[in-house]
Scaffold this motif. Structure first.
Motif, short mmCIF file in Angstrom:
data_model
loop_
_atom_site.label_atom_id
_atom_site.label_comp_id
_atom_site.label_asym_id
_atom_site.label_seq_id
_atom_site.Cartn_x
_atom_site.Cartn_y
_atom_site.Cartn_z
N LYS A 52 0.89 -1.18 0.20
CA LYS A 52 -0.11 -0.03 0.06
C LYS A 52 0.97 1.36 0.15
N VAL A 53 1.86 1.24 0.91
CA VAL A 53 2.84 2.47 0.96
C VAL A 53 3.32 2.52 -0.58
N ARG A 54 3.98 1.39 -1.03
CA ARG A 54 4.81 1.70 -2.41
C ARG A 54 3.81 2.30 -3.23
N GLU A 55 2.27 1.59 -3.28
CA GLU A 55 1.55 2.21 -4.31
C GLU A 55 1.20 3.67 -3.99
N GLU A 56 0.83 4.11 -2.95
CA GLU A 56 0.71 5.36 -2.76
C GLU A 56 1.91 6.47 -3.18
N MET A 57 3.19 5.76 -3.28
CA MET A 57 4.24 6.62 -3.57
C MET A 57 4.65 6.49 -5.13
N HIS A 58 3.58 5.58 -5.72
CA HIS A 58 3.41 5.47 -7.18
C HIS A 58 4.92 4.61 -7.62
N LEU A 59 5.81 3.95 -6.87
CA LEU A 59 6.62 3.31 -7.41
C LEU A 59 6.51 1.92 -7.56
N THR A 60 7.16 1.46 -8.65
CA THR A 60 7.13 -0.14 -8.90
C THR A 60 7.95 -1.00 -7.91
N GLN A 61 7.57 -2.12 -7.82
CA GLN A 61 8.46 -2.84 -6.88
C GLN A 61 9.97 -2.99 -6.93
N GLU A 62 10.30 -2.81 -8.45
CA GLU A 62 11.97 -2.49 -8.89
C GLU A 62 12.30 -1.17 -7.99
N ALA A 63 11.72 -0.18 -8.34
CA ALA A 63 11.96 1.07 -7.66
C ALA A 63 12.03 1.02 -6.15
N PHE A 64 11.07 0.49 -5.53
CA PHE A 64 10.92 0.68 -4.19
C PHE A 64 12.03 -0.32 -3.45
N ALA A 65 12.25 -1.59 -4.33
CA ALA A 65 13.32 -2.47 -3.63
C ALA A 65 14.73 -1.66 -3.77
N SER A 66 14.98 -0.78 -4.74
CA SER A 66 16.20 -0.32 -5.01
C SER A 66 16.52 0.98 -3.74
N LYS A 67 15.13 1.59 -3.49
CA LYS A 67 15.04 2.57 -2.36
C LYS A 67 15.34 1.99 -1.13
N LEU A 68 15.04 0.81 -0.77
CA LEU A 68 15.14 -0.20 0.31
C LEU A 68 16.42 -0.89 0.27
N ASP A 69 17.16 -0.63 -0.79
CA ASP A 69 18.59 -1.33 -0.83
C ASP A 69 18.62 -2.83 -0.86
N ILE A 70 17.61 -3.50 -1.18
CA ILE A 70 17.43 -4.89 -1.52
C ILE A 70 17.33 -5.30 -2.68
N SER A 71 17.17 -6.58 -3.01
CA SER A 71 17.09 -7.05 -4.41
C SER A 71 15.44 -7.00 -4.54
N VAL A 72 15.35 -7.18 -5.82
CA VAL A 72 13.69 -7.05 -6.22
C VAL A 72 13.10 -8.39 -5.94
N SER A 73 13.93 -9.59 -6.03
CA SER A 73 13.41 -10.87 -5.32
C SER A 73 13.04 -10.84 -4.11
N ALA A 74 13.86 -10.20 -3.11
CA ALA A 74 13.73 -10.20 -1.76
C ALA A 74 12.56 -9.26 -1.42
N TYR A 75 12.37 -8.14 -1.97
CA TYR A 75 11.45 -7.32 -1.81
C TYR A 75 10.16 -8.14 -2.32
N LYS A 76 9.90 -8.88 -3.42
CA LYS A 76 8.58 -9.49 -3.69
C LYS A 76 8.17 -10.24 -2.60
N LYS A 77 9.39 -11.26 -2.24
CA LYS A 77 9.02 -12.11 -0.98
C LYS A 77 8.25 -11.54 0.29
N ILE A 78 8.86 -10.33 0.60
CA ILE A 78 8.40 -9.58 1.82
C ILE A 78 6.82 -9.09 1.39
#
Length: 130
Positions: free
Chosen positions: A19-45
Motif C-alpha cells: 500500500k505504501v509503495r503504491e501510494e508513492m507510485h513506485l514499481t516493486q523494482e524502484a521501491f526495492a532499490s530505495k530499500l537497498d534490497i534485491s527485487v526478489s527479496a522485496y517481492k517475498k516480503i
C-alpha cells in the motif's frame, strides 16, 4: 509463535508495505532499490513469504515510513503529520505549519502531547520539502 501466525503477520505487513509503495507510485523494482534490497527479496516480503528485516525497517524510517504501521498497522499522531507533509502541496504545507503552531500551544494533539523538538522537526520538514 506458530508458523501460521507468523505467516499471517508477514502477509499483513507485506500488504501494508505494498500500500505504501503504491501510494508513492513506485514499481516493486524502484521501491526495492530505495530499500537497498534485491527485487526478489522485496517481492517475498510484499507477498508475505518473508518478514520485514531490520535493515528494511531502517530504510523505511529514513523515508518517514513508520515501522509501527508496517508491522502492526498502527499510526501515531506524529507519523500522521509526517505522512501529511510528504504528500501535500506547498499551500497545504503552510496550513500544516500553522496548525502545528496552534496545536503546540494546546495541551494535546490527538491525545498525544508533542514535544518542542518534535514540532521543530516537523515544521523544518515542511519547509525542507517545499
Amino acid at each position: 509463535m506458530s508458523d501460521k501466525k507468523s505467516s499471517q503477520e508477514n502477509i499483513e505487513a507485506g500488504c501494508r508495505l505494498k500500500k505504501v509503495r503504491e501510494e508513492m507510485h513506485l514499481t516493486q523494482e524502484a521501491f526495492a532499490s530505495k530499500l537497498d534490497i534485491s527485487v526478489s527479496a522485496y517481492k517475498k516480503i510484499e507477498g508475505g513469504e518473508n518478514g520485514v528485516s531490520t535493515k528494511v525497517l531502517r530504510q523505511l524510517r529514513r523515508m518517514n515510513i513508520s515501522s509501527d504501521y508496517i508491522l502492526f498497522g498502527e499510526i501515531t499522531p506524529v507519523d500522521k503529520i509526517w505522512y501529511e507533509v510528504d504528500n501535500s502541496t506547498a499551500k497545504d504545507k503552510m496550513e500544516i505549519f500553522l496548525r502545528l503552531l496552534l496545536e503546540y500551544t494546546k495541551d494535546e494533539v490527538s491525545g498525544v502531547k508533542l514535544s518542542k523538538s518534535q514540532v521543530v522537526q516537523l515544521i523544518s520538514s515542511v519547509f525542507d520539502k517545499g
